[in-house]
Scaffold this active site. Structure first.
Site, PDB file in Angstrom:
ATOM      1  N   ASN A  85       6.761  -7.428   6.901  1.00 36.30           N
ATOM      2  CA  ASN A  85       5.497  -6.816   7.297  1.00 36.30           C
ATOM      3  C   ASN A  85       4.341  -7.605   6.705  1.00 36.30           C
ATOM      4  OD1 ASN A  85       3.867  -4.425   8.345  1.00 36.30           O
ATOM      5  ND2 ASN A  85       3.206  -4.503   6.208  1.00 36.30           N
ATOM      6  N   GLU A  86       3.451  -8.061   7.575  1.00 38.03           N
ATOM      7  CA  GLU A  86       2.204  -8.708   7.195  1.00 38.03           C
ATOM      8  C   GLU A  86       2.355  -9.824   6.164  1.00 38.03           C
ATOM      9  OE1 GLU A  86      -0.753  -5.705   6.331  1.00 38.03           O
ATOM     10  OE2 GLU A  86      -0.860  -5.154   8.433  1.00 38.03           O
ATOM     11  N   TYR A  96     -11.209  -1.154   9.138  1.00 36.59           N
ATOM     12  CA  TYR A  96     -11.553  -2.100   8.069  1.00 36.59           C
ATOM     13  C   TYR A  96     -12.645  -3.080   8.494  1.00 36.59           C
ATOM     14  CZ  TYR A  96      -7.489  -0.346   5.516  1.00 36.59           C
ATOM     15  OH  TYR A  96      -6.598   0.456   4.853  1.00 36.59           O
ATOM     16  N   ASN A 135      -0.241  -5.376  13.739  1.00 35.83           N
ATOM     17  CA  ASN A 135      -0.979  -4.280  13.101  1.00 35.83           C
ATOM     18  C   ASN A 135      -2.472  -4.575  13.225  1.00 35.83           C
ATOM     19  OD1 ASN A 135       1.558  -3.534  12.257  1.00 35.83           O
ATOM     20  ND2 ASN A 135       1.262  -4.137  10.112  1.00 35.83           N
ATOM     21  N   GLU A 147       1.074  -1.007  13.942  1.00 35.34           N
ATOM     22  CA  GLU A 147       0.193  -0.109  13.182  1.00 35.34           C
ATOM     23  C   GLU A 147      -1.179  -0.097  13.831  1.00 35.34           C
ATOM     24  OE1 GLU A 147      -0.185  -0.999   8.977  1.00 35.34           O
ATOM     25  OE2 GLU A 147       1.965  -1.407   8.778  1.00 35.34           O
ATOM     26  N   LYS A 182      -3.946   8.098   6.444  1.00 35.32           N
ATOM     27  CA  LYS A 182      -3.862   7.762   7.876  1.00 35.32           C
ATOM     28  C   LYS A 182      -2.776   8.563   8.585  1.00 35.32           C
ATOM     29  CE  LYS A 182      -5.898   3.196   7.512  1.00 35.32           C
ATOM     30  NZ  LYS A 182      -5.760   2.969   6.042  1.00 35.32           N
ATOM     31  N   TYR A 194      -6.612  -2.997  12.764  1.00 40.48           N
ATOM     32  CA  TYR A 194      -7.489  -1.944  12.232  1.00 40.48           C
ATOM     33  C   TYR A 194      -8.951  -2.161  12.607  1.00 40.48           C
ATOM     34  CZ  TYR A 194      -3.472  -0.146   9.759  1.00 40.48           C
ATOM     35  OH  TYR A 194      -2.243   0.410   9.477  1.00 40.48           O
ATOM     36  N   TRP A 199      -0.130   4.365  12.844  1.00 37.97           N
ATOM     37  CA  TRP A 199      -0.034   4.350  11.384  1.00 37.97           C
ATOM     38  C   TRP A 199      -0.837   5.519  10.857  1.00 37.97           C
ATOM     39  CZ3 TRP A 199       3.289   2.043   8.421  1.00 37.97           C
ATOM     40  CH2 TRP A 199       3.080   2.022   7.041  1.00 37.97           C
ATOM     41  N   ASP A 249       0.809  -1.212   0.000  1.00 37.49           N
ATOM     42  CA  ASP A 249       0.000   0.000   0.000  1.00 37.49           C
ATOM     43  C   ASP A 249       0.851   1.273   0.000  1.00 37.49           C
ATOM     44  OD1 ASP A 249      -2.355   1.556   0.280  1.00 37.49           O
ATOM     45  OD2 ASP A 249      -2.105   1.587   2.458  1.00 37.49           O
TER      46      ASP A 249
HETATM   47  C1  BDP Z   1      -1.478  -2.388   6.672  1.00 44.11           C
HETATM   48  C2  BDP Z   1      -0.172  -2.258   5.911  1.00 44.11           C
HETATM   49  C3  BDP Z   1       0.178  -0.813   5.540  1.00 44.11           C
HETATM   50  C4  BDP Z   1      -1.062  -0.108   5.023  1.00 44.11           C
HETATM   51  C5  BDP Z   1      -2.104  -0.099   6.117  1.00 44.11           C
HETATM   52  C6  BDP Z   1      -3.399   0.644   5.719  1.00 44.11           C
HETATM   53  O1  BDP Z   1       0.898  -2.809   6.641  1.00 44.11           O
HETATM   54  O2  BDP Z   1       1.199  -0.803   4.596  1.00 44.11           O
HETATM   55  O3  BDP Z   1      -0.793   1.169   4.542  1.00 44.11           O
HETATM   56  O4  BDP Z   1      -2.449  -1.438   6.386  1.00 44.11           O
HETATM   57  O5  BDP Z   1      -4.313   0.007   5.258  1.00 44.11           O
HETATM   58  O6  BDP Z   1      -2.093  -3.579   6.332  1.00 44.11           O
HETATM   59  O7  BDP Z   1      -3.443   1.858   5.855  1.00 44.11           O
END
Ligand code: BDP
Length: 612
Positions: free
Chosen positions: A429-430, A490, A484, A523, A587, A486, A568, A178
């Site tokens: 990462n991820e 999400y 990380n 994040e 973000k 969200y 993040w 991303d």
């Molecule tokens: C995470 C990723 C990061 C993205 C972020 C997002 O590690 O690179 O920019 O989500 O969705 O999954 O903002």
């Protein structure tokens, strides 16, 4: 690998500036024997077809945003950079090296039309001894770069051919990450000299008891008799010699040494002199800065110099308008200044190694860095933006990245091993850490890092929401967990109470399973379009972003095993276009030009009041 420095035995000349540049069409055959010719005419009415002409290009810089047009910016494939340089005969007496801070993602280098070397990996330096290719006077340097990301590169992507009715077939490169796939010669280019017998590398470590050790490797003509001497000097302008030693390996102790930490990032200097007695006597001299500090994972917490430390800061990007991911000292200094002003003490180099100059700055500013290799997008069925839209199809049997992953890890440790600012390495990462094969993929990489890092720094892999405490297969390999999340963005959008409850439950499950491993949030964040306000705090408003961050932080304060929070993101950044992004990822708590959104004031109050 030594950073190029001017010393009494070494000359460093910058090759930064304006180079000639041309994008290569998919079927274009490139012949390095022919100089780039045919500079673009600056057209009066219609924009010149920049994507087909030779144009002028700043170095270092991402090429993408310099000229207009989608086909220029989104070009997939090869590009040529070229310049000439006048070399004085005096520069050719010893070794002459051509060094690139980074070329994204692959580079072939030609000198005077002859192939000199190639390098894969867009975020780490490489150098070439070019003495046998050059002559006094004019010389031509050419770089053929390639920006394709696929299942063998890091970061990963996919190259797809698209066919629309009635149109010619086109090539698209889907990033499995991303951030915008900026490319080109993105970091400084230098020429530097060393004597024929030279200092190849220096490893130096310093502990909290004042004990230090060093290991020096040399290269050069075999018949030369050599002698190495070292001195430890105090920091800054203080030239007091605190220790003298000789030989390529050794150790010593500085009584009542001043430790390197976030409030007092004190740097000592190791001055190394190599004397060679062949036909003539020669010397190579290099000074490496280092700190006395210790970063450890112990008793379920993170410890800096024997005291618990809580990480406050960000996941970042090297990203700004116009120069994209191109090196910019001004943005680096500005960003570190803003972080300090907010009370932050750390960041992660998400999702690739940052410039060497940034690492040197963090040494001086006392910022703790989690240093990440460019291993992002190692998942065949997931991206934050859903760009792949795929169904997982066996990441670890599909990707061909294992060998390259080991290479970038080796190169990163070789580059950053001596930096006191680097407290840990992140190996990815991820990735698809919940899929079969993940543990087998990562085990050798952990072993490699443990073997090659002279400071034995803690290691981690940063994992995503699809890798739960029950399914993640790499958590057990990590010294500390970095996750990380969200929830509230999400999923559970707009429902922060629900999101917190989900998160609290998951954290407890992680902690039950890995009671000795501290958890750092790698994040967490929500998009906010700067200037969008809402009394209730709807999604995309500055209010929601602040409420989101606050809800997470309030939860962290109830869990003693959460040892760090990296929001993040530090600033808004460019991404590939897709319907989940409003001119990039929003973000950031700062806009792309570093203006604060509402969340900055909350974080500043929190972090300045929260002990390191
Ligand atoms: C995470 C990723 C990061 C993205 C972020 C997002 O590690 O690179 O920019 O989500 O969705 O999954 O903002």
């Amino acid at each position: 690998m030594l950073y190029p420095k001017m010393t009494e035995s070494r000359v460093v000349c910058s090759l930064d500036g304006i180079w000639k540049f041309k994008l290569l069409a998919a079927d274009e055959v490139y012949d390095a024997a022919q100089p780039l010719t045919g500079e673009a005419v600056v057209e009066q009415k219609d924009c010149p077809r920049r994507e087909q002409s030779v144009v002028l290009m700043p170095v270092p810089c991402s090429y993408n945003d310099i000229y207009e047009g989608r086909s220029f910016r989104d070009h997939v494939g090869g590009m040529v950079y070229e310049r000439t340089v006048q070399l004085p005969a005096a520069l050719l007496l010893g070794r002459l090296l051509l060094r690139f801070g980074s070329v994204t993602h692959r580079a072939k280098v030609y000198v005077n039309g002859s192939f000199a070397a190639e390098h894969k990996g867009g975020f780490l330096p490489f150098e070439i001894e070019i003495g046998s290719f050059v002559r006094a006077g004019e010389n031509r340097i050419t770089v053929l770069a390639d920006n394709v990301v696929d299942e063998s590169t890091l970061p990963c992507g996919r190259l797809v051919r698209r066919q629309f009715p009635g149109l010619e077939e086109s090539l698209e490169n889907l990033p499995n990450f991303d951030f915008y796939n900026y490319s080109g010669i993105m970091r400084p280019v230098v020429l530097y000299t060393t004597p024929e017998t030279y200092l190849r590398d220096i490893v130096v470590t310093g502990g909290t008891d004042g004990v230090f050790s060093y290991e020096i490797s040399c290269g050069g003509t075999a018949e030369t008799e050599t002698e190495v001497s070292v001195e430890v000097l105090a920091g800054g302008g203080d030239d007091t010699v605190l220790f003298r030693g000789s030989g390529c390996q050794g150790s010593g102790k500085i009584e009542s040494c001043r430790l390197w930490n976030t409030d007092d990032p004190y740097l000592y200097r190791l001055r190394v002199t190599l004397t060679g007695r062949g036909r003539e006597e020669m010397r190579d001299v290099y000074t490496e800065e280092f700190g006395f500090r210790e970063f450890r994972v112990r008793d379920g917490g993170l410890w800096l110099n024997g005291a618990p430390v809580y990480l406050k800061g960000f996941g970042k990007h090297e990203d700004a308008a116009v120069h994209g991911r191109g090196f910019c000292e001004a943005y680096n200094v500005k960003d570190i200044g803003l972080m300090k002003w907010m009370g932050a003490n750390s960041f992660r180099t998400s999702h690739y190694p940052y410039s060497e100059e940034m690492m040197r700055l963090c040494d001086r500013e006392g910022i703790l860095v989690i240093d990440e290799v460019p291993a992002v997008g190692l998942h065949t069925g997931f991206t934050a933006t859903g760009l792949l839209g795929g169904v997982p199809h066996g990441t670890w049997t599909t990707l061909k990245t294992a060998e390259h992953h080991a290479q970038v890890l080796r190169e990163l440790i070789a580059r950053d091993k001596n930096h006191p600012c680097v407290i840990a390495f992140s190996l990815a990462n991820e990735p698809a850490s919940e899929e079969e094969g993940a543990k087998e993929y990562f085990e050798p990489l952990f072993a490699l890092a443990r073997k090659t890092d002279p400071q034995h720094r803690p290691l981690t892999v940063v994992t995503y929401g699809g890798a739960t405490p029950e399914s993640c297969k790499v958590s057990e390999l990590c010294d500390f967990l970095m996750i990380n999340r969200y929830n509230g963005w999400y999923d559970t959008e707009g429902n922060l109470r629900g999101a917190s409850a989900l998160l609290a439950d998951e954290l407890e499950r992680f902690h039950r399973k890995y009671p000795d491993k501290p958890i750092v949030f790698g994040e967490f964040g929500a998009d906010a379009v700067a200037g969008l306000h809402d009394v209730t705090g709807d999604l995309f408003s500055e209010e929601y972003q602040e409420q989101f961050i606050r809800a997470y932080c309030e939860l962290f304060d109830t869990k003693a095993y959460v040892c760090g929070e990296h929001v993040w993101n530090f600033a808004d950044f460019a991404t590939a276009e897709n319907s989940k992004r409003v001119q990039g990822n929003k973000k950031g708590v700062f806009t792309r030009d570093r203006r604060p959104k509402k969340a900055v004031w909350y974080l500043r109050e929190r972090w300045t009041g929260l002990k390191d």
